[in-house]
Design a protein around this motif. Structure first.
Motif, PDB file in Angstrom:
ATOM      1  N   GLU A   1       0.652   0.430  11.249  1.00 58.56           N
ATOM      2  CA  GLU A   1       0.773  -1.022  11.284  1.00 58.56           C
ATOM      3  C   GLU A   1      -0.591  -1.685  11.149  1.00 58.56           C
ATOM      4  N   GLY A   2      -1.593  -1.115  11.828  1.00 61.19           N
ATOM      5  CA  GLY A   2      -2.943  -1.662  11.719  1.00 61.19           C
ATOM      6  C   GLY A   2      -3.476  -1.553  10.304  1.00 61.19           C
ATOM      7  N   PHE A   3      -3.210  -0.420   9.670  1.00 61.71           N
ATOM      8  CA  PHE A   3      -3.625  -0.212   8.273  1.00 61.71           C
ATOM      9  C   PHE A   3      -3.023  -1.290   7.367  1.00 61.71           C
ATOM     10  N   LEU A   4      -1.719  -1.501   7.488  1.00 61.33           N
ATOM     11  CA  LEU A   4      -1.040  -2.454   6.615  1.00 61.33           C
ATOM     12  C   LEU A   4      -1.498  -3.878   6.880  1.00 61.33           C
ATOM     13  N   ARG A   5      -1.829  -4.211   8.124  1.00 60.65           N
ATOM     14  CA  ARG A   5      -2.333  -5.553   8.422  1.00 60.65           C
ATOM     15  C   ARG A   5      -3.643  -5.819   7.688  1.00 60.65           C
ATOM     16  N   VAL A   6      -4.544  -4.852   7.749  1.00 61.01           N
ATOM     17  CA  VAL A   6      -5.845  -5.040   7.107  1.00 61.01           C
ATOM     18  C   VAL A   6      -5.680  -5.138   5.589  1.00 61.01           C
ATOM     19  N   VAL A   7      -4.849  -4.283   5.026  1.00 56.84           N
ATOM     20  CA  VAL A   7      -4.646  -4.304   3.575  1.00 56.84           C
ATOM     21  C   VAL A   7      -4.016  -5.630   3.141  1.00 56.84           C
ATOM     22  N   ARG A   8      -3.058  -6.116   3.927  1.00 54.62           N
ATOM     23  CA  ARG A   8      -2.448  -7.403   3.582  1.00 54.62           C
ATOM     24  C   ARG A   8      -3.472  -8.534   3.687  1.00 54.62           C
ATOM     25  N   GLY A   9      -4.328  -8.468   4.693  1.00 54.39           N
ATOM     26  CA  GLY A   9      -5.377  -9.473   4.810  1.00 54.39           C
ATOM     27  C   GLY A   9      -6.289  -9.464   3.597  1.00 54.39           C
ATOM     28  N   ALA A  10      -6.659  -8.260   3.142  1.00 52.91           N
ATOM     29  CA  ALA A  10      -7.502  -8.148   1.948  1.00 52.91           C
ATOM     30  C   ALA A  10      -6.789  -8.700   0.718  1.00 52.91           C
ATOM     31  N   ALA A  11      -5.488  -8.430   0.611  1.00 52.16           N
ATOM     32  CA  ALA A  11      -4.707  -8.943  -0.525  1.00 52.16           C
ATOM     33  C   ALA A  11      -4.642 -10.464  -0.501  1.00 52.16           C
ATOM     34  N   ASN A  12      -4.565 -11.046   0.693  1.00 51.17           N
ATOM     35  CA  ASN A  12      -4.526 -12.511   0.801  1.00 51.17           C
ATOM     36  C   ASN A  12      -5.868 -13.141   0.451  1.00 51.17           C
ATOM     37  N   TRP A  13      -6.960 -12.457   0.795  1.00 54.28           N
ATOM     38  CA  TRP A  13      -8.300 -13.023   0.606  1.00 54.28           C
ATOM     39  C   TRP A  13      -8.821 -12.826  -0.809  1.00 54.28           C
ATOM     40  N   LEU A  14      -8.414 -11.723  -1.455  1.00 50.69           N
ATOM     41  CA  LEU A  14      -8.986 -11.358  -2.755  1.00 50.69           C
ATOM     42  C   LEU A  14      -8.951 -12.489  -3.791  1.00 50.69           C
ATOM     43  N   PRO A  15      -7.833 -13.194  -3.963  1.00 49.93           N
ATOM     44  CA  PRO A  15      -7.830 -14.265  -4.985  1.00 49.93           C
ATOM     45  C   PRO A  15      -8.879 -15.338  -4.737  1.00 49.93           C
TER      46      PRO A  15
ATOM     47  N   GLU B   1      -0.492 -11.425  -4.197  1.00 47.43           N
ATOM     48  CA  GLU B   1       0.468 -12.329  -4.830  1.00 47.43           C
ATOM     49  C   GLU B   1       0.175 -12.443  -6.324  1.00 47.43           C
ATOM     50  N   PRO B   2       1.213 -12.395  -7.163  1.00 45.65           N
ATOM     51  CA  PRO B   2       0.991 -12.530  -8.607  1.00 45.65           C
ATOM     52  C   PRO B   2       0.292 -13.853  -8.928  1.00 45.65           C
ATOM     53  N   ALA B   3      -0.684 -13.761  -9.793  1.00 48.08           N
ATOM     54  CA  ALA B   3      -1.447 -14.942 -10.198  1.00 48.08           C
ATOM     55  C   ALA B   3      -2.014 -14.670 -11.581  1.00 48.08           C
ATOM     56  N   ARG B   4      -2.616 -15.680 -12.167  1.00 46.18           N
ATOM     57  CA  ARG B   4      -3.302 -15.476 -13.449  1.00 46.18           C
ATOM     58  C   ARG B   4      -4.679 -16.074 -13.354  1.00 46.18           C
ATOM     59  N   ILE B   5      -5.686 -15.205 -13.427  1.00 49.88           N
ATOM     60  CA  ILE B   5      -7.078 -15.642 -13.372  1.00 49.88           C
ATOM     61  C   ILE B   5      -7.654 -15.494 -14.772  1.00 49.88           C
ATOM     62  N   GLU B   6      -8.067 -16.585 -15.328  1.00 50.27           N
ATOM     63  CA  GLU B   6      -8.490 -16.639 -16.725  1.00 50.27           C
ATOM     64  C   GLU B   6      -9.632 -15.672 -17.017  1.00 50.27           C
ATOM     65  N   ASP B   7      -9.470 -14.895 -18.084  1.00 52.74           N
ATOM     66  CA  ASP B   7     -10.526 -14.020 -18.592  1.00 52.74           C
ATOM     67  C   ASP B   7     -11.019 -13.027 -17.540  1.00 52.74           C
TER      68      ASP B   7
ATOM     69  N   GLN C   1      -2.152  -6.059 -13.488  1.00 55.70           N
ATOM     70  CA  GLN C   1      -0.841  -6.661 -13.725  1.00 55.70           C
ATOM     71  C   GLN C   1      -0.597  -7.824 -12.774  1.00 55.70           C
ATOM     72  N   ARG C   2      -0.949  -7.655 -11.507  1.00 56.73           N
ATOM     73  CA  ARG C   2      -0.691  -8.690 -10.509  1.00 56.73           C
ATOM     74  C   ARG C   2      -1.548  -9.929 -10.726  1.00 56.73           C
ATOM     75  N   LEU C   3      -2.743  -9.724 -11.290  1.00 54.70           N
ATOM     76  CA  LEU C   3      -3.669 -10.841 -11.459  1.00 54.70           C
ATOM     77  C   LEU C   3      -3.705 -11.375 -12.894  1.00 54.70           C
ATOM     78  N   GLY C   4      -2.819 -10.867 -13.737  1.00 54.81           N
ATOM     79  CA  GLY C   4      -2.784 -11.333 -15.121  1.00 54.81           C
ATOM     80  C   GLY C   4      -4.070 -11.030 -15.862  1.00 54.81           C
ATOM     81  N   ALA C   5      -4.689  -9.890 -15.548  1.00 53.83           N
ATOM     82  CA  ALA C   5      -6.004  -9.545 -16.101  1.00 53.83           C
ATOM     83  C   ALA C   5      -5.904  -8.475 -17.181  1.00 53.83           C
ATOM     84  N   ARG C   6      -6.964  -8.361 -17.967  1.00 59.24           N
ATOM     85  CA  ARG C   6      -7.097  -7.231 -18.883  1.00 59.24           C
ATOM     86  C   ARG C   6      -7.483  -6.004 -18.071  1.00 59.24           C
TER      87      ARG C   6
END
Length: 323
Positions: free
Chosen positions: A99-113, A138-144, A171-176
């Motif tokens: 559970e602790g592992f998944l919390r940290v990973v989810r936090g990183a996923a939320n912060w990354l964008p 979360e799926p998003a599209r970051i230009e270039d 794929q999740r970030l709409g990136a090359r």
């Protein structure tokens, strides 16, 4: 009259539409469960079930704003102590290891964008942490935006191969996505040297020189490490590197307590980014989910790979407690 009409309308709605209507009233209109039940002529238990279904289907996205974690007293202490630009500290009191592992990973996923921008060239390491992060972002599209695989491929019993990590995140970030079409390690140094000179692979390796940001989780120098269990390093390789001071692994390369890459029997046979290329980048985002990586995390920070850290309160306290 209006209430009767509304109850009749809801009775005609089934499945996902009913779930969405209840979720909207609860999260957007701010009505409580009893108010929704009365307005729609359903039981409170039905409202609870609809809200639970909405969460399970991913129809509802609830996140705490980054400042809740980046201005935490431990986050500020980490920044001050280690000269970091930012830290994101997630509470893990009372949680189990998973559970602790998944919390940290989810936090990183939320912060990354928030940390990447149009035009960035994000180098991505491999491992379960990075793969799970890619699944959670979360799926998003970051230009270039370009996502680059930093380590060659390997035969692994896990689903999180190097190319899977970079491909899924792109794929999740709409990136090359720029992957390396070669094994991470070969049997002979001369074979690796010849392969690096192949035009296609040479062009891919040259692309790694353009990386300006890094996303990674440091590995441990133990028999349970992914680098050993995936077959990238043999037990004999591990013993050699540990005997010469290895405390962690970054992108398949062993580092010592100061974060310096250890030259050794694997280096000339590997295909991937040279570690010195990852020192002093515009941004190095390190995700450390567990206490088993405290020593390796400290080494990565000392080595100059880290500007931003995502971790749990227990790990932050352990990092700060060391002299």
């Amino acid at each position: 009259m209006g209430g009767q009409t509304r109850r009749r309308n809801l009775a005609q709605v089934s499945g996902e539409n009913a779930v969405i209507q209840v979720a909207w009233m609860y999260y957007e209109d701010g009505q409580n469960q009893q108010e929704i039940a009365a307005a729609l002529g359903i039981s409170r238990a039905t409202v609870v079930n609809y809200l639970q279904e909405a969460r399970e289907k991913g129809l509802i996205r609830i996140t705490l704003a980054a400042p809740a974690f980046t201005t935490h007293r431990l986050a500020l202490a980490l920044n001050h102590r280690f000269g970091l630009q930012g830290s994101y500290v997630i509470p893990d009191e009372g949680t189990g290891t998973e559970e602790g592992f998944l919390r940290v990973v989810r936090g990183a996923a939320n912060w990354l964008p928030d940390l990447i921008a149009p035009g960035d060239r994000l180098g991505v390491a491999w491992g379960r942490t990075v793969y799970e992060l890619a699944e959670m972002v979360e799926p998003a599209r970051i230009e270039d935006l370009a996502v680059l695989q930093l380590v060659g491929s390997m035969a692994t019993p896990y689903g999180f191969t190097a190319e899977a990590c970079s491909t899924r995140l792109a794929q999740r970030l709409g990136a090359r996505c720029l992957n390396l079409h070669a094994p991470a390690i070969l049997s002979r140094a001369v074979l690796a040297a010849d392969l690096r000179e192949e035009p296609i692979l040479k062009a891919q390796l040259d692309q790694l020189e353009t990386v300006n940001k890094l996303l990674f989780s440091v590995g441990t120098a133990t028999a349970e490490s992914h680098i050993v269990l995936s077959g990238l390093a043999t037990p004999a390789d591990l013993d050699w590197y540990v005997g010469h001071g290895a405390v962690g692994v970054i992108c398949g390369r062993f580092i010592d307590a100061e974060g310096r890459q250890l030259p050794g029997p694997m280096e000339d046979r590997m295909i991937g980014v040279p570690l010195p290329r990852l020192v002093g980048l515009e941004m190095g985002i390190l995700v450390t989910p567990g206490l088993d990586k405290v020593e390796a995390t400290r080494a990565a920070i000392r080595g100059g790979y880290v500007t931003h850290l995502v971790t749990a309160t227990s790990v932050a306290e352990a990092l700060l407690a060391a002299p």
